[in-house]
Design a protein around this motif. Structure first.
Motif, PDB file in Angstrom:
ATOM      1  N   MET A  29       4.133  74.497 -29.360  1.00 31.81           N
ATOM      2  CA  MET A  29       4.651  74.747 -30.680  1.00 31.81           C
ATOM      3  C   MET A  29       3.510  75.090 -31.628  1.00 31.81           C
ATOM      4  O   MET A  29       3.658  75.954 -32.459  1.00 31.81           O
ATOM      5  CB  MET A  29       5.444  73.510 -31.117  1.00 31.81           C
ATOM      6  CG  MET A  29       6.184  73.622 -32.391  1.00 31.81           C
ATOM      7  SD  MET A  29       5.380  73.031 -33.879  1.00 31.81           S
ATOM      8  CE  MET A  29       4.454  71.649 -33.442  1.00 31.81           C
ATOM      9  N   ARG A  30       2.393  74.409 -31.468  1.00 33.26           N
ATOM     10  CA  ARG A  30       1.251  74.685 -32.354  1.00 33.26           C
ATOM     11  C   ARG A  30       0.631  76.055 -32.070  1.00 33.26           C
ATOM     12  O   ARG A  30      -0.101  76.576 -32.900  1.00 33.26           O
ATOM     13  CB  ARG A  30       0.210  73.591 -32.206  1.00 33.26           C
ATOM     14  CG  ARG A  30       0.665  72.298 -32.830  1.00 33.26           C
ATOM     15  CD  ARG A  30      -0.434  71.253 -32.825  1.00 33.26           C
ATOM     16  NE  ARG A  30       0.039  70.049 -33.473  1.00 33.26           N
ATOM     17  CZ  ARG A  30       0.133  68.880 -32.879  1.00 33.26           C
ATOM     18  NH1 ARG A  30      -0.229  68.745 -31.613  1.00 33.26           N
ATOM     19  NH2 ARG A  30       0.582  67.840 -33.535  1.00 33.26           N
ATOM     20  N   ALA A  31       0.922  76.627 -30.920  1.00 31.75           N
ATOM     21  CA  ALA A  31       0.379  77.935 -30.565  1.00 31.75           C
ATOM     22  C   ALA A  31       1.182  79.084 -31.169  1.00 31.75           C
ATOM     23  O   ALA A  31       0.792  80.237 -31.030  1.00 31.75           O
ATOM     24  CB  ALA A  31       0.332  78.088 -29.047  1.00 31.75           C
ATOM     25  N   CYS A  32       2.272  78.786 -31.848  1.00 32.08           N
ATOM     26  CA  CYS A  32       3.092  79.837 -32.454  1.00 32.08           C
ATOM     27  C   CYS A  32       2.278  80.572 -33.522  1.00 32.08           C
ATOM     28  O   CYS A  32       1.616  79.943 -34.342  1.00 32.08           O
ATOM     29  CB  CYS A  32       4.347  79.247 -33.088  1.00 32.08           C
ATOM     30  SG  CYS A  32       5.497  78.548 -31.908  1.00 32.08           S
ATOM     31  N   PRO A  33       2.325  81.906 -33.520  1.00 31.81           N
ATOM     32  CA  PRO A  33       1.571  82.667 -34.519  1.00 31.81           C
ATOM     33  C   PRO A  33       2.133  82.452 -35.926  1.00 31.81           C
ATOM     34  O   PRO A  33       3.215  81.905 -36.112  1.00 31.81           O
ATOM     35  CB  PRO A  33       1.746  84.119 -34.064  1.00 31.81           C
ATOM     36  CG  PRO A  33       2.949  84.115 -33.200  1.00 31.81           C
ATOM     37  CD  PRO A  33       3.074  82.754 -32.605  1.00 31.81           C
ATOM     38  N   ARG A  36      10.046  81.907 -36.136  1.00 29.11           N
ATOM     39  CA  ARG A  36      11.276  81.833 -35.355  1.00 29.11           C
ATOM     40  C   ARG A  36      11.086  80.997 -34.094  1.00 29.11           C
ATOM     41  O   ARG A  36      11.930  80.189 -33.729  1.00 29.11           O
ATOM     42  CB  ARG A  36      11.717  83.243 -34.973  1.00 29.11           C
ATOM     43  CG  ARG A  36      12.991  83.399 -34.161  1.00 29.11           C
ATOM     44  CD  ARG A  36      12.876  83.391 -32.637  1.00 29.11           C
ATOM     45  NE  ARG A  36      11.628  83.774 -32.078  1.00 29.11           N
ATOM     46  CZ  ARG A  36      11.375  84.953 -31.528  1.00 29.11           C
ATOM     47  NH1 ARG A  36      12.284  85.885 -31.489  1.00 29.11           N
ATOM     48  NH2 ARG A  36      10.193  85.211 -30.998  1.00 29.11           N
ATOM     49  N   ASP A  37       9.955  81.175 -33.430  1.00 30.86           N
ATOM     50  CA  ASP A  37       9.707  80.465 -32.173  1.00 30.86           C
ATOM     51  C   ASP A  37       9.663  78.952 -32.354  1.00 30.86           C
ATOM     52  O   ASP A  37      10.157  78.211 -31.512  1.00 30.86           O
ATOM     53  CB  ASP A  37       8.397  80.926 -31.541  1.00 30.86           C
ATOM     54  CG  ASP A  37       8.474  82.340 -30.994  1.00 30.86           C
ATOM     55  OD1 ASP A  37       9.603  82.865 -30.873  1.00 30.86           O
ATOM     56  OD2 ASP A  37       7.419  82.916 -30.694  1.00 30.86           O
ATOM     57  N   LYS A  38       9.054  78.505 -33.425  1.00 31.67           N
ATOM     58  CA  LYS A  38       8.890  77.069 -33.639  1.00 31.67           C
ATOM     59  C   LYS A  38      10.222  76.322 -33.640  1.00 31.67           C
ATOM     60  O   LYS A  38      10.406  75.385 -32.868  1.00 31.67           O
ATOM     61  CB  LYS A  38       8.113  76.819 -34.927  1.00 31.67           C
ATOM     62  CG  LYS A  38       7.790  75.375 -35.175  1.00 31.67           C
ATOM     63  CD  LYS A  38       6.933  75.221 -36.426  1.00 31.67           C
ATOM     64  CE  LYS A  38       6.633  73.773 -36.720  1.00 31.67           C
ATOM     65  NZ  LYS A  38       5.805  73.604 -37.923  1.00 31.67           N
ATOM     66  N   PRO A  39      11.221  76.716 -34.458  1.00 38.58           N
ATOM     67  CA  PRO A  39      12.488  75.980 -34.404  1.00 38.58           C
ATOM     68  C   PRO A  39      13.238  76.167 -33.088  1.00 38.58           C
ATOM     69  O   PRO A  39      13.928  75.258 -32.628  1.00 38.58           O
ATOM     70  CB  PRO A  39      13.291  76.511 -35.582  1.00 38.58           C
ATOM     71  CG  PRO A  39      12.678  77.808 -35.927  1.00 38.58           C
ATOM     72  CD  PRO A  39      11.236  77.708 -35.527  1.00 38.58           C
ATOM     73  N   LEU A  85      11.589  73.735 -30.673  1.00 37.36           N
ATOM     74  CA  LEU A  85      11.897  72.346 -31.027  1.00 37.36           C
ATOM     75  C   LEU A  85      13.369  72.005 -30.818  1.00 37.36           C
ATOM     76  O   LEU A  85      13.690  70.938 -30.299  1.00 37.36           O
ATOM     77  CB  LEU A  85      11.475  72.070 -32.472  1.00 37.36           C
ATOM     78  CG  LEU A  85       9.971  72.108 -32.732  1.00 37.36           C
ATOM     79  CD1 LEU A  85       9.689  72.061 -34.225  1.00 37.36           C
ATOM     80  CD2 LEU A  85       9.269  70.981 -32.004  1.00 37.36           C
ATOM     81  N   THR A  86      14.274  72.888 -31.206  1.00 41.32           N
ATOM     82  CA  THR A  86      15.697  72.601 -30.990  1.00 41.32           C
ATOM     83  C   THR A  86      16.024  72.656 -29.510  1.00 41.32           C
ATOM     84  O   THR A  86      16.770  71.831 -29.007  1.00 41.32           O
ATOM     85  CB  THR A  86      16.617  73.564 -31.761  1.00 41.32           C
ATOM     86  OG1 THR A  86      16.302  74.908 -31.404  1.00 41.32           O
ATOM     87  CG2 THR A  86      16.498  73.378 -33.257  1.00 41.32           C
ATOM     88  N   ALA A 136      11.914  72.870 -39.409  1.00 38.31           N
ATOM     89  CA  ALA A 136      11.440  74.156 -38.881  1.00 38.31           C
ATOM     90  C   ALA A 136      12.528  75.224 -39.006  1.00 38.31           C
ATOM     91  O   ALA A 136      12.246  76.370 -39.364  1.00 38.31           O
ATOM     92  CB  ALA A 136      10.991  74.006 -37.433  1.00 38.31           C
ATOM     93  N   TRP A 137      13.768  74.847 -38.716  1.00 32.81           N
ATOM     94  CA  TRP A 137      14.879  75.796 -38.815  1.00 32.81           C
ATOM     95  C   TRP A 137      15.092  76.243 -40.257  1.00 32.81           C
ATOM     96  O   TRP A 137      15.217  77.434 -40.525  1.00 32.81           O
ATOM     97  CB  TRP A 137      16.168  75.188 -38.264  1.00 32.81           C
ATOM     98  CG  TRP A 137      17.354  76.058 -38.488  1.00 32.81           C
ATOM     99  CD1 TRP A 137      18.337  75.894 -39.418  1.00 32.81           C
ATOM    100  CD2 TRP A 137      17.685  77.267 -37.802  1.00 32.81           C
ATOM    101  NE1 TRP A 137      19.247  76.909 -39.341  1.00 32.81           N
ATOM    102  CE2 TRP A 137      18.872  77.771 -38.359  1.00 32.81           C
ATOM    103  CE3 TRP A 137      17.087  77.968 -36.759  1.00 32.81           C
ATOM    104  CZ2 TRP A 137      19.467  78.940 -37.918  1.00 32.81           C
ATOM    105  CZ3 TRP A 137      17.687  79.137 -36.318  1.00 32.81           C
ATOM    106  CH2 TRP A 137      18.865  79.618 -36.893  1.00 32.81           C
TER     107      TRP A 137
END
Length: 119
Positions: free
Chosen positions: A1-5, A12-15, A18-19, A76-77
């Protein structure tokens, strides 16, 4: 998750990561989500996950707020949706808009929720 740009695709990738972790998603599950499939409630999110090949095969996954804001899928969402409304065309903020963004930062369409016509 921390690697998301830092861009919109990373937001968008982070939520989705996580979800997806909280409802034990398969790799293809987030690709079919529409914005209307994710609803924010006082206690967290409800994600309507397509579990079969038709729109009748849906289960609602309930995801609560997490204590750590950095890994909270609800926060995040909401952050992603707010960012999407300011950085993308208004049509991508509609409830029937797909959640997906391609690797180039462009918003993509979701998989169809209706069965494909037979032969």
């Amino acid at each position: 998750m921390r690697a998301c740009p830092d861009g919109l695709a990373g937001a968008r990738d982070k939520p989705l990561i996580l979800t997806g972790f909280h409802y034990a998603s398969h790799a293809q599950d987030p690709a079919g989500l529409l914005a209307g499939d994710v609803t924010v409630h006082p206690r967290g999110l409800v994600v309507s996950v397509l579990t079969g090949k038709t729109k009748h095969s849906v289960r609602d996954a309930k995801i609560r707020y997490q204590q750590d804001p950095e890994i909270c899928p609800v926060r995040a969402w909401t952050a992603y949706r707010e960012r999407l409304t300011t950085e993308a065309a208004p049509r991508w903020s509609a409830p029937d808009a797909p959640v997906g963004i391609n690797r180039h930062g462009g918003v993509t369409r979701a998989w169809s929720r209706t069965p494909s016509p037979g032969p």
